[in-house]
Design an enzyme around this catalytic site. Structure first.
Site, mmCIF file in Angstrom:
data_model
loop_
_atom_site.group_PDB
_atom_site.id
_atom_site.type_symbol
_atom_site.label_atom_id
_atom_site.label_comp_id
_atom_site.label_asym_id
_atom_site.label_seq_id
_atom_site.Cartn_x
_atom_site.Cartn_y
_atom_site.Cartn_z
ATOM 1 N N PRO A 96 0.823 -1.204 0.000
ATOM 2 C CA PRO A 96 0.000 0.000 0.000
ATOM 3 C C PRO A 96 0.866 1.268 0.000
ATOM 4 O O PRO A 96 1.896 1.309 0.684
ATOM 5 C CB PRO A 96 -0.819 -0.104 1.282
ATOM 6 C CG PRO A 96 -0.499 -1.425 1.900
ATOM 7 C CD PRO A 96 0.613 -2.069 1.150
ATOM 8 N N GLY A 100 3.812 3.460 5.247
ATOM 9 C CA GLY A 100 4.917 3.122 6.143
ATOM 10 C C GLY A 100 5.548 1.777 5.852
ATOM 11 O O GLY A 100 6.421 1.331 6.590
ATOM 12 N N LEU A 101 5.128 1.119 4.770
ATOM 13 C CA LEU A 101 5.718 -0.190 4.449
ATOM 14 C C LEU A 101 6.774 -0.095 3.339
ATOM 15 O O LEU A 101 7.179 -1.113 2.784
ATOM 16 C CB LEU A 101 4.634 -1.199 4.059
ATOM 17 C CG LEU A 101 3.677 -1.638 5.169
ATOM 18 C CD1 LEU A 101 2.703 -2.689 4.670
ATOM 19 C CD2 LEU A 101 4.440 -2.208 6.370
ATOM 20 N N GLY A 102 7.168 1.117 3.020
ATOM 21 C CA GLY A 102 8.297 1.264 2.093
ATOM 22 C C GLY A 102 7.945 1.078 0.634
ATOM 23 O O GLY A 102 8.796 0.646 -0.150
ATOM 24 N N SER A 103 6.716 1.433 0.244
ATOM 25 C CA SER A 103 6.308 1.180 -1.146
ATOM 26 C C SER A 103 7.219 1.884 -2.150
ATOM 27 O O SER A 103 7.624 1.275 -3.147
ATOM 28 C CB SER A 103 4.853 1.577 -1.381
ATOM 29 O OG SER A 103 4.690 2.955 -1.190
ATOM 30 N N ALA A 105 10.387 2.896 -1.919
ATOM 31 C CA ALA A 105 11.732 2.306 -1.998
ATOM 32 C C ALA A 105 11.675 0.934 -2.666
ATOM 33 O O ALA A 105 12.571 0.568 -3.439
ATOM 34 C CB ALA A 105 12.335 2.191 -0.597
ATOM 35 N N ALA A 106 10.613 0.163 -2.400
ATOM 36 C CA ALA A 106 10.519 -1.178 -2.987
ATOM 37 C C ALA A 106 10.296 -1.095 -4.492
ATOM 38 O O ALA A 106 10.888 -1.859 -5.261
ATOM 39 C CB ALA A 106 9.393 -1.964 -2.324
ATOM 40 N N ASP A 147 14.837 2.815 4.973
ATOM 41 C CA ASP A 147 13.899 2.069 4.122
ATOM 42 C C ASP A 147 14.625 1.403 2.953
ATOM 43 O O ASP A 147 14.471 0.198 2.712
ATOM 44 C CB ASP A 147 12.812 2.995 3.558
ATOM 45 C CG ASP A 147 11.846 3.480 4.620
ATOM 46 O OD1 ASP A 147 12.127 3.258 5.812
ATOM 47 O OD2 ASP A 147 10.824 4.086 4.258
HETATM 48 C C1 MEV Z 1 10.019 5.984 7.429
HETATM 49 O O1 MEV Z 1 9.797 4.628 7.109
HETATM 50 C C2 MEV Z 1 10.962 6.111 8.582
HETATM 51 C C3 MEV Z 1 11.250 7.528 9.046
HETATM 52 O O2 MEV Z 1 12.154 7.405 10.146
HETATM 53 C C4 MEV Z 1 11.835 8.378 7.959
HETATM 54 C C5 MEV Z 1 13.250 7.991 7.574
HETATM 55 O O3 MEV Z 1 13.912 7.260 8.307
HETATM 56 O O4 MEV Z 1 13.703 8.487 6.536
HETATM 57 C C6 MEV Z 1 9.983 8.209 9.573
#
Ligand code: MEV
Length: 315
Positions: A96, A100-103, A105-106, A147
């Site tokens: 998604p 916050g699951l790194g979409s 970067a993946a 990430d």
């Molecule tokens: C995001 O997945 C993690 C954060 O710490 C941002 C980052 O590390 O660049 C919020």
């Protein structure tokens, strides 16, 4: 004809988000139940390169330099010594977006891997990592690099900005439930807001980040020394600090409370916060009840995964 294929997993930050941007350590692990995939095929001679973002139903060309997909393709082609081959890069992701699951970067890592395979070049994780980091800078402004690192290496890492990633040994695997609030929350905004707050009151924020670093240190010891049951209270402690840092939200708090009520021994937001995903420490016995409770409290998706073992179950 298919020339190359690249994949990359999602990721979860176990401990240390936000403080990691300010030089403190973080612990993160890949989530293999979700992934991005890029398939590279040839096109008629002279037709150039096109990137089809299938989920977004958009086609992007290399000239769109402000677009992350065009940027990652350009960076990868430069590294591979190619100008503009006649290729179609089709990208799909089950991760998604803005959760916050790194979409981001993946997707980037999958594209770099697909292109390098098409070019017949074997890029190692450090090179994939470096390219993806460049793109992350466009996504988020001041990313720590955690990430792209966990996604490029595909294994749990202890990460400190500016130092080589340290994959960490997990003495006893442990189970987490990942609950998605369904509220998209771009990391860039949360990171930017924390920066503004830090600029207003550096002393307070530096002290909060130091306390997060203490939690990360304890969590690393618990994981590497085979005491995963200690992670629950440490998640609660990290969440209390994230609340003070200002990145929790009513949706996250609702899911965290629901997980705790159903038997999770600790829970916290994971990633940028304000929405996106939370994680809870469960056992194989409590996992089903916690997953049900998360859904009843509004989670749009729940993944139960064992950290320290490849694979897992999409609950
Ligand atoms: C995001 O997945 C993690 C954060 O710490 C941002 C980052 O590390 O660049 C919020």
């Amino acid at each position: 004809m298919q020339l190359g294929i690249g994949t990359a997993p999602g990721k979860v930050i176990l401990f240390g988000e936000h403080a990691v941007v300010y030089g403190r350590p973080a612990l993160a692990a890949p989530v293999v139940q979700v992934h991005a995939r890029a398939v590279v095929e040839d096109r008629p001679a002279g037709s150039g390169l096109v990137i089809d973002a299938l989920d977004l139903r958009r086609s992007i060309v290399l000239a769109q330099t402000g677009h992350p997909l065009a940027l990652v393709t350009r960076l990868a082609l430069d590294r591979l010594g190619l100008a503009e081959p006649d290729w179609r890069v089709s990208v799909r992701s089950t991760i998604p977006i803005a959760s916050g699951l790194g979409s981001g970067a993946a997707v980037s890592a999958a594209v770099v891997r697909g292109l390098s395979q098409a070019a017949g070049v074997d890029l190692g994780p450090a090179e994939v990592d470096a390219i993806v980091y460049e793109v992350e800078r466009l996504h988020h402004g001041t990313p720590s690099g955690v990430d792209n690192t966990v996604i490029a290496y595909g294994q749990p890492v202890y990460f400190v900005r500016g130092t080589p990633p340290q994959p960490f040994a997990i003495a006893r695997p442990f189970t987490i439930a990942i609950g998605d609030t369904g509220k998209a929350s771009p990391t860039k905004i949360a990171v930017g807001d924390v920066r503004s707050a830090w600029e207003r009151d550096r002393e307070r924020y530096e002290a909060l980040f130091d306390r997060v670093a203490g939690v990360v240190g304890s969590a690393r010891a618990a994981i590497t020394q085979g005491r995963p049951e200690e992670l629950g209270p440490l998640m609660d402690e990290n969440q209390a600090l994230l609340r003070e840092i200002g990145v929790s939200s009513p949706e996250l708090e609702r899911l965290i409370a629901a997980a705790r009520d159903a038997g999770a021994t600790g829970a916290k937001l994971s990633g940028g916060g304000r929405g996106g995903n939370m994680i809870a420490l469960v056992t194989p016995e409590t996992a089903v009840a916690v997953a049900g409770s998360l859904r009843a409290a509004g989670a749009v998706r729940v993944i139960v995964t064992e950290v320290g073992r490849a694979g897992g179950d999409d609950a």
